[in-house]
Design a protein around this motif. Structure first.
Motif, short mmCIF file in Angstrom:
data_model
loop_
_atom_site.label_atom_id
_atom_site.label_comp_id
_atom_site.label_asym_id
_atom_site.label_seq_id
_atom_site.Cartn_x
_atom_site.Cartn_y
_atom_site.Cartn_z
N ARG A 63 0.83 -1.20 0.00
CA ARG A 63 0.00 0.00 0.00
C ARG A 63 0.87 1.26 0.00
O ARG A 63 0.57 2.23 -0.69
N LEU A 64 1.94 1.25 0.80
CA LEU A 64 2.85 2.40 0.81
C LEU A 64 3.51 2.59 -0.55
O LEU A 64 3.67 3.72 -1.02
N ASN A 66 2.31 1.70 -3.48
CA ASN A 66 1.30 2.23 -4.40
C ASN A 66 1.04 3.71 -4.14
O ASN A 66 0.93 4.50 -5.08
N SER A 67 0.95 4.08 -2.87
CA SER A 67 0.74 5.49 -2.52
C SER A 67 1.93 6.33 -2.98
O SER A 67 1.75 7.44 -3.48
N ASN A 68 3.13 5.80 -2.79
CA ASN A 68 4.34 6.51 -3.20
C ASN A 68 4.35 6.73 -4.71
O ASN A 68 4.66 7.82 -5.18
N LEU A 71 1.70 9.37 -5.55
CA LEU A 71 2.15 10.70 -5.13
C LEU A 71 3.25 11.22 -6.05
O LEU A 71 3.23 12.38 -6.45
#
Length: 188
Positions: A63-64, A66-68, A71
């Motif tokens: 999840r991190l 994918n968020s990274n 962003l």
């Protein structure tokens, strides 16, 4: 009835002794089951807890990641749009003519269109402000890396710094202002 009493006592003693042996046997069997089952249950609990932790960590990392990525892509697109707007502004006749009275309305319009830009300004070839989108006094930026690189002709220069007029961390984007012959005459 003396014999009957002895027989009854014998029967009762046998029954009590059988109950004691039964309870003892049950306790022995239960203890053996616990000795075998408890370590197995403990091992299973540790294994399940460890595996659950690994799965949760892997999910959190995914999840991190994918968020990274999202962003980073959003930031890249945002920065590209801001850069294109700055280049388009630097190419306008009102800006390339280096007349502060003509530049100021263009700079103010850009600042209103892009509220995330707290300052839009033009700088002459020596590093001094020509015009600004705000009402602050004109400032000398000749020592700034973003000015020096744009003056040398770099299409886009980025620099993170503490803003000279705002006093807050800032990302400065600059581009050269060129006259009709392509000569660098200032920086936006």
């Amino acid at each position: 009835s003396y014999f009957r009493a002895i027989r009854l006592e014998k029967t009762m003693m046998s029954l009590i002794l059988s109950l004691i042996i039964g309870v003892a046997a049950f306790n022995i069997v239960a203890s053996l089951v616990m000795v075998v089952t408890l370590p197995v249950m403990l091992a299973v609990a540790i294994l399940v807890t460890t595996r659950a932790g690994q799965l949760l960590e892997a999910d959190a990392n995914q999840r991190l990641e994918n968020s990274n990525r999202a962003l980073a892509e959003n930031t890249r697109i945002w920065l590209e749009l801001q850069t294109q707007a700055l280049i388009a502004t630097a190419e306008q006749d009102a800006i390339t003519g280096l007349d502060p009275d003509q530049q100021k309305p263009v700079l103010q319009t850009m600042a209103r269109a892009h509220p995330e830009m707290y300052l839009v300004s033009t700088i002459d070839i020596h590093g001094m402000n020509l015009a600004r989108s705000d009402t602050t006094d004109l400032t000398d930026y000749s020592d700034r890396h973003w000015f020096q690189e744009a003056r040398k002709g770099a299409l886009i220069t980025y620099e993170t710094l503490i803003g000279r007029t705002s006093g807050v961390p800032s990302l400065v984007v600059s581009t050269p202002i060129r006259n009709r012959t392509g000569q660098v005459v200032g920086v936006a």
